[in-house]
Write a protein that holds these residues in place. Structure first.
Motif, PDB file in Angstrom:
ATOM      1  N   LEU A   1       0.884   4.075  -2.965  1.00 38.56           N
ATOM      2  CA  LEU A   1       0.672   5.503  -2.700  1.00 38.56           C
ATOM      3  C   LEU A   1       1.787   6.344  -3.332  1.00 38.56           C
ATOM      4  N   VAL A   2       3.013   5.894  -3.147  1.00 43.20           N
ATOM      5  CA  VAL A   2       4.143   6.662  -3.686  1.00 43.20           C
ATOM      6  C   VAL A   2       4.154   6.618  -5.213  1.00 43.20           C
TER       7      VAL A   2
ATOM      8  N   GLU B   1       0.826  -1.215   0.000  1.00 43.45           N
ATOM      9  CA  GLU B   1       0.000   0.000   0.000  1.00 43.45           C
ATOM     10  C   GLU B   1       0.856   1.258   0.000  1.00 43.45           C
ATOM     11  N   GLN B   2       1.956   1.213   0.763  1.00 41.69           N
ATOM     12  CA  GLN B   2       2.869   2.368   0.803  1.00 41.69           C
ATOM     13  C   GLN B   2       3.451   2.613  -0.590  1.00 41.69           C
TER      14      GLN B   2
END
Lengths: 506, 506
Positions: A47-48, A43-44
């Motif tokens: 997002l990036v 998920e991180q």
């Protein structure tokens, strides 16, 4: 600097900053992440990546490029701008077009299909079941054709795909280089087959990881890897990654009963890192698209040059061999330098590309290049791939894969839709030999310098001719500029013939 | 879940994801970052912090909170909502107010002043030159007062600041706890001073880092730290950091001639990590403000409980001592368990807080609490701080700092404007002893369980009473709920008296 250009650079730097944060997330995932952390890490990363995509596709970039006179047809922009500025606009336009020309629904479909295809491929390879993977491969071929038609509707689809990895190249230009190469490698391979095989059993003695780590560390220092701008870690598959202008990290892996694996993988990745750390076309364009590598193949040329032309040469080890013997702690007891040299240069046709030696490697790539070109052109049906693969394997390497897992299912690339990527691997070797020949012509004593441990002379030449310009030149321009002529496979063939005559004594 | 609440949770998760990315950037900076990478890393961090601030201050959050009935005055929201939902709204409102109530120009001025103040402090401490730091300290006091007046214009400024670190506490409530504590510690210290000092020379034998690392790894496993959700690295100053719900990492450092340093710091940080990993008030609120620690002091209670009440007890080591002796490889040769126990519990008043033992530590904190309260109230002028510090030091610990570097310049906190933070350190010890007393009352055999190596019994109690609820309760509520009464320093004093009677034999 022109105000519009300055703003473009500012936006590009913002994108680059986000990309480097993404690189840290990726690096950490491979080196450090506790296993249960993977779910949130995805998920991180998402997002990036979304943020990076937003920054790369900001309409303001499009407006600025247009105002600066850079269009898809004439990417260099207004003639009044400076050379570096125009080179920058060319790269910026190319990347902006790539990021914006695909419709959102195609991007989403690609992401979904790739994810399904990759996991289907992994399972199909495990079970050696091509039929289970075939529908996914068909889908990836179809989507890749659609990508090509969005990015370059007037060009041949495979040319458009090739251009993504090796800007400026075409199926014809690559085929021209590969066709003479293929013939020459066949002749060399026959000569080698006529000689007694090298015995490398001693290289398979046990060498603990901690010793191999010391060896890697020593070699990084020897080759001039600035440790204040990078580091070494261990991962399942070695790689190099750029987390910042002054933060380029490499990884390796330690195979206890074959220390040359980590030894040469560390030299290989150090070559990639030295390239990234040496890019510096103009401080005004630091941390922009201009300060990135010229291409995948140019990158590969740098890793292969250090790994093979320097690292697997006899001269490189002459003064270092005693230290090597001591660092490996008894593994090389009774092994003469000459045996070591011949051992690490053993040639043997094999089924798996990633395990291939310097001579047969390019044949694996040529096979893939020919088949993927036909898949994209539609002249080879997906269902006929295994048969075509096995026939080519017989023709080029004289081997018959016992199953598709060791045949057309062995690589991950096609399952990800990375058609056009494979040629970079072989082109890297060709660039490396051509750079090497030019370097020898310019510094006739270069082999003595290396023997004496003065690798800085090699690095200095590469810095000036290859590293510094970054993406200011297309790969073809870079080769012309550094070597005085277009890419020519004969340098590679000459290098191999010279080396293997010594190794196999013909 | 109510639609507005679901949207609030979604926004909060987005913020949390960004915060975790920032935590990775910070962790990497301390553990891995090549030195030259620091410049770009600062920019990467600034970008992520800006993004996190944007997400934390989105006006949509304010609208949702209002629609859900949560206001600054009545943060719990509509009475019709469930208990957990209202607890969540309380935390969400508090953090939203904190993030939005400071005017932009104050935030910017704080950032600038803090940066200048921190570097002035570092230089002033190096030269032990309080006068050079005084103007910066005055500025930080003034800015902190302005922060307090923005966040709680109707309250006493120091109460507002304390509330940032220990929600629900006030200067009066803390002073009440500290005043009895101070008297009791004085009496205990006098008793200890009347006894022969402990000899801990053996603990200063050389122990290589690699052995200490094995020791740390062993203890993490012994205490139940799930290695699939965390890891250990080395840094200049040990810390714990949360990079994901399932990724909580700790660090330690290895001092060759004092292995108990890494041993107890690993237990301490493992205590912090077990807390973070144990928070789970409600899956619907995973990765939101509700799934964060109740307070700094509650966090500190968890690290101190494992480090001091468990790790520095005789019982903990009884069955493990043989293994400890073997892992330290000869360091503890000839040292009896009883000598080890007394050595790691040596008490000696000293000038530096961070090096203080369990008995004198709280006195260092009380000194700071009293002085910072007066600085913020304006009843102590900055220029008079050194004199006031030295007088308190004499009064509380009987020592006279030879210079301000070892006196009022020793801590970084005030230079960063962190007034109100210090009490957390001492409150953590008090909470720990009170939790411990309640645990013993609930599981009378707990000390035998620990002796037998069954630390899971301790963890299970802490999970249920302290970890699971996260920020659902204010610290005061949490203590009441877990122990049946309000915070009371007598538990800490009783624990210290019992332990030091054994250590010093009175």
């Amino acid at each position: 600097m022109n105000k519009d250009l300055a703003r473009l650079v500012e936006l590009d730097r913002g994108r680059c900053l986000v990309a480097h944060i993404g690189a840290l997330l990726g690096w950490d995932q491979e080196t450090c992440l506790p296993s249960a952390g993977i779910e949130e890490r995805s998920e991180q990363l998402a997002l990036v990546q979304t943020l990076e995509h937003e920054k790369a596709t900001s309409p303001e970039i499009g407006d600025l490029l247009t105002r600066l006179g850079s269009t898809t047809e004439n990417p260099l922009g207004a003639a009044a701008l400076g050379t570096t500025e125009r080179a920058y606009l060319r790269v910026a336009r190319r990347e902006y077009d790539k990021a914006t020309k695909l419709p959102g629904e195609l991007v989403a479909e690609l992401a979904r299909a790739t994810s399904l295809s990759q996991s289907a491929w992994a399972e199909a390879r495990r079970r050696s079941d091509f039929a289970a993977f075939a529908p996914h491969l068909s889908k990836m071929v179809e989507l890749s054709r659609r990508v090509a038609s969005c990015l370059g509707p007037e060009r041949r689809p495979y040319d458009v795909l090739l251009d993504l990895y090796e800007p400026g190249s075409t199926e014809d230009s690559v085929a021209a280089v590969f066709s003479s190469l293929r013939a020459d490698l066949g002749i060399l391979l026959d000569k080698i087959r006529g000689r007694p095989q090298v015995d490398d059993a001693a290289l398979h003695r046990s060498c603990p990881a901690v010793r191999q780590a010391e060896l890697s560390s020593w070699l990084m220092d020897v080759l001039g890897y600035d440790r204040s701008r990078g580091r070494l870690d261990t991962t399942a598959h070695p790689f190099t990654t750029t987390l910042g202008r002054d933060d380029v990290r490499i990884t390796t892996r330690y195979i206890e009963n074959y220390f040359p694996s980590s030894l040469f993988s560390t030299i290989h990745e150090t070559g990639h890192a030295l390239y990234e750390l040496g890019i510096d076309p103009d401080p005004a364009f630091a941390r922009t698209r201009l300060s990135e590598a010229a291409s995948m193949a140019v990158h590969e040329s740098q890793s292969r040059l250090w790994e093979n032309l320097v690292g697997r040469s006899l001269g490189f080890w002459k003064l270092k061999y005693e230290r090597l013997v001591s660092l490996t702690g008894g593994c090389l007891e009774g092994v003469r330098l000459d045996d070591f040299f011949r051992g690490v240069n053993k040639v043997e046709p094999s089924l798996i590309r990633t395990e291939a030696d310097e001579v047969t490697y390019a044949l694996h790539v040529i096979l893939r290049f020919e088949l993927e070109g036909r898949l994209i052109a539609g002249t080879l049906a997906v269902k006929d791939l295994p048969e075509a693969w096995n026939a080519k394997m017989k023709e080029l390497l004289g081997l018959a894969p016992p199953d598709d897992a060791r045949g057309c299912l062995q690589d991950i690339h096609w399952s990800m839709g990375s058609f056009g990527y494979f040629p970079s691997y072989a082109l890297g070797n060709l660039y490396a030999s051509q750079f090497w020949a030019a370097m020898k012509a310019s510094i006739p004593s270069i082999e003595q310098e290396i023997e004496a441990g003065n690798h800085a002379a090699v690095l200095a030449w590469l810095r000036e001719q290859v590293h510094t310009p970054g993406a200011a030149y297309l790969p073809g321009e870079l080769v012309e500029r550094a070597t005085g002529s277009a890419l020519d496979a004969r340098h590679f063939v000459a290098y191999l013939n010279g080396k293997y005559a010594a190794v196999y004594g013909f």
